[in-house]
Design an enzyme around this catalytic site. Structure first.
Site, PDB file in Angstrom:
ATOM      1  N   CYS A  19     130.435 -35.183 124.648  1.00  0.00           N
ATOM      2  CA  CYS A  19     130.233 -33.970 125.449  1.00  0.00           C
ATOM      3  C   CYS A  19     128.776 -33.756 125.853  1.00  0.00           C
ATOM      4  CB  CYS A  19     130.764 -32.761 124.690  1.00  0.00           C
ATOM      5  SG  CYS A  19     132.506 -32.944 124.258  1.00  0.00           S
ATOM      6  N   GLU A  21     124.934 -23.039 116.540  1.00  0.00           N
ATOM      7  CA  GLU A  21     124.063 -22.979 117.721  1.00  0.00           C
ATOM      8  C   GLU A  21     123.303 -21.651 117.766  1.00  0.00           C
ATOM      9  OE1 GLU A  21     124.113 -24.004 122.495  1.00  0.00           O
ATOM     10  OE2 GLU A  21     126.014 -23.635 121.463  1.00  0.00           O
ATOM     11  N   HIS A  76     136.126 -26.516 128.513  1.00  0.00           N
ATOM     12  CA  HIS A  76     135.187 -27.565 128.099  1.00  0.00           C
ATOM     13  C   HIS A  76     135.479 -28.813 128.917  1.00  0.00           C
ATOM     14  CE1 HIS A  76     132.505 -30.008 126.027  1.00  0.00           C
ATOM     15  NE2 HIS A  76     132.815 -29.753 124.768  1.00  0.00           N
ATOM     16  N   PHE A  91     130.565 -35.174 120.008  1.00  0.00           N
ATOM     17  CA  PHE A  91     131.063 -35.865 118.816  1.00  0.00           C
ATOM     18  C   PHE A  91     130.172 -37.080 118.534  1.00  0.00           C
ATOM     19  CE2 PHE A  91     135.859 -34.588 119.158  1.00  0.00           C
ATOM     20  CZ  PHE A  91     135.524 -33.290 118.851  1.00  0.00           C
ATOM     21  N   HIS A 150     125.962 -24.469 124.472  1.00  0.00           N
ATOM     22  CA  HIS A 150     127.134 -25.342 124.372  1.00  0.00           C
ATOM     23  C   HIS A 150     128.379 -24.492 124.131  1.00  0.00           C
ATOM     24  CE1 HIS A 150     129.173 -29.114 124.008  1.00  0.00           C
ATOM     25  NE2 HIS A 150     129.576 -28.873 122.768  1.00  0.00           N
ATOM     26  N   LYS A 171     131.615 -21.982 129.397  1.00  0.00           N
ATOM     27  CA  LYS A 171     132.874 -22.629 129.008  1.00  0.00           C
ATOM     28  C   LYS A 171     133.987 -21.599 128.816  1.00  0.00           C
ATOM     29  CE  LYS A 171     130.965 -26.730 126.725  1.00  0.00           C
ATOM     30  NZ  LYS A 171     129.524 -26.420 126.829  1.00  0.00           N
TER      31      LYS A 171
END
Length: 427
Positions: free
Chosen positions: A173, A324, A350, A413, A313, A345
């Protein structure tokens, strides 16, 4: 070596909020959700039956030669992720007038990333083999070159004759942010006068939805798709899958000025780091997130207090949102309470490997229009005790404010972290 200044001269977008930049941006500012029931396949037996799909996508609208029926036929042979990239690229290149004859195509590169690549093509070919396994392999000769995650960049290069640096980037991502940082560095070092960059993803298919379901990563709020992505709210239960592509033209400033190009904004820094912690989870203390923002700020030659807006994010997962928010507080200190922060998002879903590109575009538009898009789907009584709500998450409604510098975060990831910083262009 004196580094060159890098500006953005073209934008293109195919997203769950619209099939062009203006529609996507307007819907983001208005707080519109792109979520709805899945239409790409029958999801009735899946735990998650909704997502943020691109709507009304018509390939014939994005041909280089609209009357060429063969081009349309070839276009439709590509995996959907490549089709999205080609469509967004045409918008961006046309917007930048990059093929107007004033630019040497030998000096134009293409760096387009995808986190997964041609997942639908892979599913089709694997299914075909399973049905004919007793007859031996019967794969299409186009299987591999249609599926691989770099092929969108390659096809764009072929179609436009761009002979500069050309490759794909894969970092889950964080993919398209890494692609943009690569483009930024090459242009500022003088390795290309312009690079077409961004990301594309089309993974809202059985393997994508089923795979993320098995990890308990997706929201299962099937009774309320539009309200399912709720970053920084206590009731968040996972992210909502999105798809699409955003492509930007990064160009050396003097080259852009010489040809009279329109300038949307300036790219001033990028940072990269690793969590070095877990296969899929972010570091609970936000160590990698803090480090990547710090590196981006240092690369830009600015101070933390110079940042006005962070497009976080913020995927709407239980662990990621907390870490975050903690990283932002730790890095920015008192200035964290003067920032605007938002997770778009909550509206786009996403978009995986394309998410960094759409969020960088939102940062550019925020600087241009002095408005911060919201984080939707938050209720005042839905607060997580692990999150400091004195931070301005721009909940539910866009906010007007001067945005001179904006930062975009993306985490993938494998612990991949990438941040890019954009600045209002003032000459």
């Amino acid at each position: 070596m004196e580094l060159k200044r890098v500006v953005v001269t073209g934008l293109g977008a195919i997203t769950p909020l619209g099939n062009d930049v203006d529609t996507t941006w307007k819907n983001a500012v208005d707080g519109v959700s792109g979520a709805g029931p899945l239409t790409h396949f029958d999801a009735s037996l899946f735990k998650t039956q909704f997502g943020c799909e691109v709507k009304d996508f018509q390939p014939e609208n994005y041909l280089l030669n609209p009357d060429d029926r063969r081009e349309l036929k070839d276009f439709k042979k590509f995996d959907l992720y490549t089709q999205f990239a080609l469509a967004a690229c045409k918008q961006a290149v046309d917007d930048a007038k990059l093929t107007d004859g004033a630019t040497d195509c030998n000096e134009v590169g293409v760096i387009i990333g995808s986190g997964i690549g041609g997942l639908h093509t892979f599913e089709e070919q694997a299914g075909y083999y399973a049905m004919h396994a007793d007859q031996g392999p019967k794969y299409s000769p186009f299987f591999i070159p249609t599926m691989i995650a770099d092929i969108a960049a390659g096809i764009i290069s072929i179609k436009y004759g761009f002979r500069g640096p050309n490759y794909g980037v894969v970092s889950a991502c964080a993919t398209s942010t890494n692609a943009m940082i690569e483009a930024f560095n090459l242009v500022r070092m003088g390795k290309a006068c312009a690079i077409v960059t961004g990301g594309s993803e089309a993974s809202v298919y059985p393997a994508g939805v089923g795979g993320f379901n098995s990890m308990h990563a997706l929201s299962t709020r099937n009774d309320d798709p539009k309200g399912a992505s709720r970053p920084f709210s206590a009731s968040r239960d996972g992210f909502v899958m999105g798809e699409g592509s955003v492509v930007l033209v990064f160009e050396e400033l003097e080259h852009a000025l010489a040809r009279g190009a329109k300038i949307y904004g300036e790219i001033i820094g990028g940072g990269m780091s690793a969590d070095a912690y877990h296969l899929t989870a972010t570091h609970p203390e936000g160590l990698g997130a803090k480090l990547v923002m710090k590196r981006a700020i240092e690369d830009a030659g600015i101070k933390p207090e110079d940042v006005d807006y962070i497009n976080v994010h913020g995927t709407s997962t239980p662990v990621g949102d907390v870490s975050e928010a903690k990283a932002i507080k730790d890095l920015f200190g008192d200035h964290a309470y003067k920032l605007n922060i938002s997770s778009t998002k909550s509206m786009t879903g996403h978009m995986l490997g394309a998410t960094g590109a759409v969020e960088a575009m939102f940062c550019i538009k925020a600087c241009q229009d002095d408005i911060v898009p919201p984080t939707i789907n938050h209720a005042d009584d839905d607060k997580d005790e692990n999150i400091d709500y004195n931070i301005n998450f721009t909940f539910n409604k866009a906010q007007k404010r001067v945005v001179n510098i904006a930062l975009s975060n993306t985490f993938g990831f494998g612990g991949h972290n990438a941040s890019i910083i954009v600045k209002k262009y003032k000459g």
